[in-house]
Write an enzyme that holds these catalytic residues in place. Sequence first.
Site, PDB file in Angstrom:
ATOM      1  NE  ARG A  91      -4.403  -2.487   4.328  1.00  0.00           N
ATOM      2  CZ  ARG A  91      -4.528  -1.285   3.775  1.00  0.00           C
ATOM      3  NH1 ARG A  91      -5.191  -1.255   2.852  1.00  0.00           N
ATOM      4  NH2 ARG A  91      -3.706  -0.654   4.291  1.00  0.00           N
ATOM      5  CG  HIS A 180       2.937   1.081   4.294  1.00  0.00           C
ATOM      6  ND1 HIS A 180       3.075   2.158   4.444  1.00  0.00           N
ATOM      7  CD2 HIS A 180       1.509   0.605   3.039  1.00  0.00           C
ATOM      8  CE1 HIS A 180       2.492   2.660   3.239  1.00  0.00           C
ATOM      9  NE2 HIS A 180       1.563   2.356   1.991  1.00  0.00           N
ATOM     10  NE  ARG A 241      -1.474   8.502  -0.420  1.00  0.00           N
ATOM     11  CZ  ARG A 241      -0.768   7.361   0.420  1.00  0.00           C
ATOM     12  NH1 ARG A 241      -0.628   7.227   1.807  1.00  0.00           N
ATOM     13  NH2 ARG A 241      -2.066   6.583  -0.212  1.00  0.00           N
ATOM     14  CD  GLU A 384      -0.027  -4.904   3.025  1.00  0.00           C
ATOM     15  OE1 GLU A 384       0.251  -3.544   3.494  1.00  0.00           O
ATOM     16  OE2 GLU A 384       0.578  -4.750   1.477  1.00  0.00           O
TER      17      GLU A 384
END
Length: 396
Positions: A91, A180, A241, A384
């Site tokens: 990744r 993402h 965030r 993922e």
Amino acid sequence: MNILVINCGSSSLKYQLIDMNEEKVLAKGLAERIGIEGSRIKHKTTGKEEVIIEKPMSNHKVVLELVLNALVDPEHGAIKSMDEISAVGHRVVHGGEKFASSVKIDDKVMKALNECVELAPLHNPPNIMGIEACKELMPNTPMVGVFDTAFHQTMPNSNYIYPLPYELYEKYGIRKYGFHGTSHKYVSKRTAEILKKDIKDLKIITCHLGNGASICAVQNGQSVDTSMGFTPLEGLAMGTRSGDMDPAIIPFVMEKEKLSLEEVNNLLNKKSGVLGISGVSSDFRDIEEAAQNGNKRAKLALDVFVNRVKKYIGAYMMLMGGVDAIVFTAGIGENSVEIREMVCSGLEGLNIELDAEKNKIRGKEAIVSKDSSKVKILVVPTNEELMIARDTKELA
Ligand code: ADP
């Protein structure tokens, strides 16, 4: 054919060994606290007891060596020898404009990856370290890089250009990239499969709501817009965030609080979001519990989070001229019955009707809208690792 999927963070390394003939996980694990005291690997081979390996691990190469040993260990391993690993999928967070799809890693790709470091100084260096360590330990095994940004490279420039001097885009590549991507791609594909429709005929809004959170508008199977931007800081309110806000707040706060660039960056990335509003936690389970017990700021944090999700869904319906399916995924999207309920409440007039009973599920695929709902609402757990393994198999 077995594929090893590697996801390297600065002090962590997640891995999965997947048998691609059956798309079955053979083993998986997580190494934490790399380079600091107390480093350990939690390793689990499917069908066997979990083992914890506690040893000093000064860098990613040391960790990978231990992981490979664990995978071939006669007692708690999953395979007999490293020859049974056909390829490794890595990744990689940021591929900039250089990578619109996954790539087989060679020297040219390594050079391009290093050029992307400037765009993701926190995320890309550990990804590169992981690749380099793997290359040293498994020099003859093909490696593939799968980028978080790649799926969003189909966005039209009208959605990725910021209203700033155009030269900043030309000089520094300042534009929206989105993140993402692997998750949004997987979840939108699964949605089409579950609805038994061709993805080319669908307008889908995917809501990846985890500690980091983003929303994506997927039309004809392609990302047309997404809420994260130049960095993963833009968009929704997240665990820690800030997401979207008036940029003028930054110089104002820097002056008032006498903050350096590093400190203000830290404030926006680590101390804001639902943690900042609630003062309770960045974890939605804690915030939901505090809100239920009457904590007003925790309730406010949930409301801010939910309203942003609603606003993005609304914006993306307008951009695509409608929506056929809204999909929830990642930690919060897959598990929080309450957040899904809050996001969908009051949308009945738009033919978005959640079924309160069907919605009472956690962590599994389901259609949770009423049969009468024109817009389908789904829960689709993201995967993922499988997506990375599929791309790796194809390219290696
Ligand atoms: P990331 O991969 O970005 O670290 P995850 O997708 O693992 O994040 O999501 C983590 C978030 O999911 C946390 O805020 C956690 O509270 C939330 N979560 C997990 N389980 C539940 C649950 N049952 N109810 C509400 N939130 C949950």
